[in-house]
Design an enzyme around this catalytic site. Structure first.
Site, short mmCIF file in Angstrom:
data_model
loop_
_atom_site.label_atom_id
_atom_site.label_comp_id
_atom_site.label_asym_id
_atom_site.label_seq_id
_atom_site.Cartn_x
_atom_site.Cartn_y
_atom_site.Cartn_z
N HIS A 60 3.73 2.87 -8.44
CA HIS A 60 3.55 1.42 -8.59
C HIS A 60 4.85 0.77 -9.06
CE1 HIS A 60 -0.58 1.65 -7.62
NE2 HIS A 60 -1.00 2.17 -8.75
N ASN A 65 1.69 3.23 -2.59
CA ASN A 65 2.40 3.59 -3.82
C ASN A 65 1.99 4.98 -4.29
OD1 ASN A 65 3.43 1.03 -3.77
ND2 ASN A 65 2.22 0.24 -5.48
N GLY A 66 0.68 5.24 -4.25
CA GLY A 66 0.15 6.54 -4.69
C GLY A 66 0.68 7.67 -3.82
N ARG A 67 0.66 7.45 -2.50
CA ARG A 67 1.14 8.51 -1.58
C ARG A 67 2.63 8.75 -1.76
NH1 ARG A 67 -1.04 5.66 3.35
NH2 ARG A 67 -1.58 4.20 1.72
N TRP A 68 3.38 7.68 -1.96
CA TRP A 68 4.82 7.81 -2.18
C TRP A 68 5.07 8.71 -3.39
CZ3 TRP A 68 8.15 6.81 -6.22
CH2 TRP A 68 9.52 6.72 -5.92
N SER A 123 -6.25 -6.88 -5.18
CA SER A 123 -7.46 -7.58 -4.73
C SER A 123 -8.52 -7.55 -5.83
CB SER A 123 -8.01 -6.91 -3.47
OG SER A 123 -8.51 -5.64 -3.79
N THR A 124 -9.53 -8.38 -5.68
CA THR A 124 -10.63 -8.36 -6.67
C THR A 124 -11.28 -6.97 -6.67
OG1 THR A 124 -11.99 -9.38 -4.95
CG2 THR A 124 -11.17 -10.83 -6.65
N GLU A 125 -11.30 -6.33 -5.50
CA GLU A 125 -11.84 -4.97 -5.36
C GLU A 125 -11.06 -3.95 -6.20
OE1 GLU A 125 -14.47 -3.75 -3.19
OE2 GLU A 125 -14.87 -5.86 -3.62
N ASN A 126 -9.75 -4.21 -6.35
CA ASN A 126 -8.90 -3.26 -7.08
C ASN A 126 -9.30 -3.13 -8.55
OD1 ASN A 126 -5.90 -4.07 -5.20
ND2 ASN A 126 -7.28 -2.36 -4.96
N ASP A 184 0.85 -1.18 0.00
CA ASP A 184 0.00 0.00 0.00
C ASP A 184 0.90 1.24 0.00
OD1 ASP A 184 -2.32 1.39 0.01
OD2 ASP A 184 -2.67 1.23 2.17
C1 FPP Z 1 -1.52 0.01 -3.32
O1 FPP Z 1 -1.08 1.34 -3.33
C2 FPP Z 1 -0.90 -0.71 -4.39
C3 FPP Z 1 -1.54 -1.39 -5.38
C4 FPP Z 1 -2.97 -1.68 -5.44
C5 FPP Z 1 -0.74 -1.89 -6.51
C6 FPP Z 1 -0.09 -3.22 -6.42
C7 FPP Z 1 1.31 -3.33 -6.04
C8 FPP Z 1 2.41 -3.12 -6.80
C9 FPP Z 1 2.43 -2.54 -8.13
C10 FPP Z 1 3.73 -3.49 -6.30
C11 FPP Z 1 3.98 -4.97 -6.31
C12 FPP Z 1 3.81 -5.71 -7.58
C13 FPP Z 1 3.72 -7.06 -7.66
C14 FPP Z 1 3.71 -7.74 -8.95
C15 FPP Z 1 3.63 -7.93 -6.49
P1 FPP Z 1 -2.11 2.52 -3.59
O2 FPP Z 1 -2.10 2.85 -5.02
O3 FPP Z 1 -3.42 2.15 -3.00
O4 FPP Z 1 -1.43 3.67 -2.81
P2 FPP Z 1 -2.16 4.83 -1.99
O5 FPP Z 1 -2.91 4.13 -0.87
O6 FPP Z 1 -1.01 5.63 -1.48
O7 FPP Z 1 -3.03 5.57 -2.94
#
Ligand code: FPP
Length: 168
Positions: A34, A19-22, A62-65, A17
């Site tokens: 990501h 990635n977006g904030r980073w 997740s399926t939710e994603n 989790d």
């Molecule tokens: C959550 O961060 C991340 C995800 C839903 C993306 C999935 C993960 C990766 C791309 C890295 C690992 C990859 C593999 C193949 C295992 P977010 O976007 O929800 O971040 P935020 O909460 O800061 O918005």
């Protein structure tokens, strides 16, 4: 407790989790977050599995994603394919077996293919296992388990009996 007394867990699980904030903190696009998240995962796997932990489970998608904007879902799927294609060598050099948990339903065939190739290429590695949870969901897992049970004449009397049909 000093470091010598620390017990190394057999199994560690991480929810990926932030990635977006980073990315936001660095004025970068979410997609850059990501990418960086994926690269970081490789370093983390190497580190944790070299400490003696046998399984690292990461909750990646997740399926939710799938409800995220289609461009973001597409970007992630392409990132998975690209990553799995280029990194089987990395995981082999590190002696890490890669497996996937989750349902294949709704995943693009090219993503499934890249997952299967990664599993096949790394299946003999022995340091430890990276279990990537991709397209997982609690409710979906229960439905899949029920369907698997329906195919047998098993009688489920305990949680242990049921657990045999969950993702492994
Ligand atoms: C959550 O961060 C991340 C995800 C839903 C993306 C999935 C993960 C990766 C791309 C890295 C690992 C990859 C593999 C193949 C295992 P977010 O976007 O929800 O971040 P935020 O909460 O800061 O918005």
């Amino acid at each position: 407790m000093n470091e010598q007394n620390l017990k190394i867990p057999n199994h560690v699980a991480i929810i990926l989790d932030g990635n977006g904030r980073w990315a936001k903190e660095r004025n970068k696009k979410r997609t850059e977050g990501h990418k960086a998240g994926y690269e970081n995962l490789k370093k983390i796997s190497r580190h944790i599995l070299n400490q003696g932990t046998k399984v690292l489970s990461v909750f990646a998608f997740s399926t939710e994603n799938f409800k995220r904007p289609p461009e973001e879902v597409n970007f992630l799927m392409n990132l998975f394919i690209e990553g799995f294609k280029k990194d089987s060598q990395f995981f082999n050099e590190e002696n890490i077996k890669v497996v996937f948990s989750g349902t294949k339903e709704n995943l693009r065939p090219d993503v499934i293919k890249a997952m299967e190739e990664m599993t096949e290429k790394t299946k003999n590695n022995t340091l430890g296992t990276l279990n990537i949870c991709l397209n997982y969901g609690g409710r979906q897992e229960i439905i899949d388990a029920i369907n698997k049970i329906k195919e047998t004449d098993a009688i489920i009397k305990s949680e242990e009996d049921f657990a045999k049909y969950l993702y492994n």
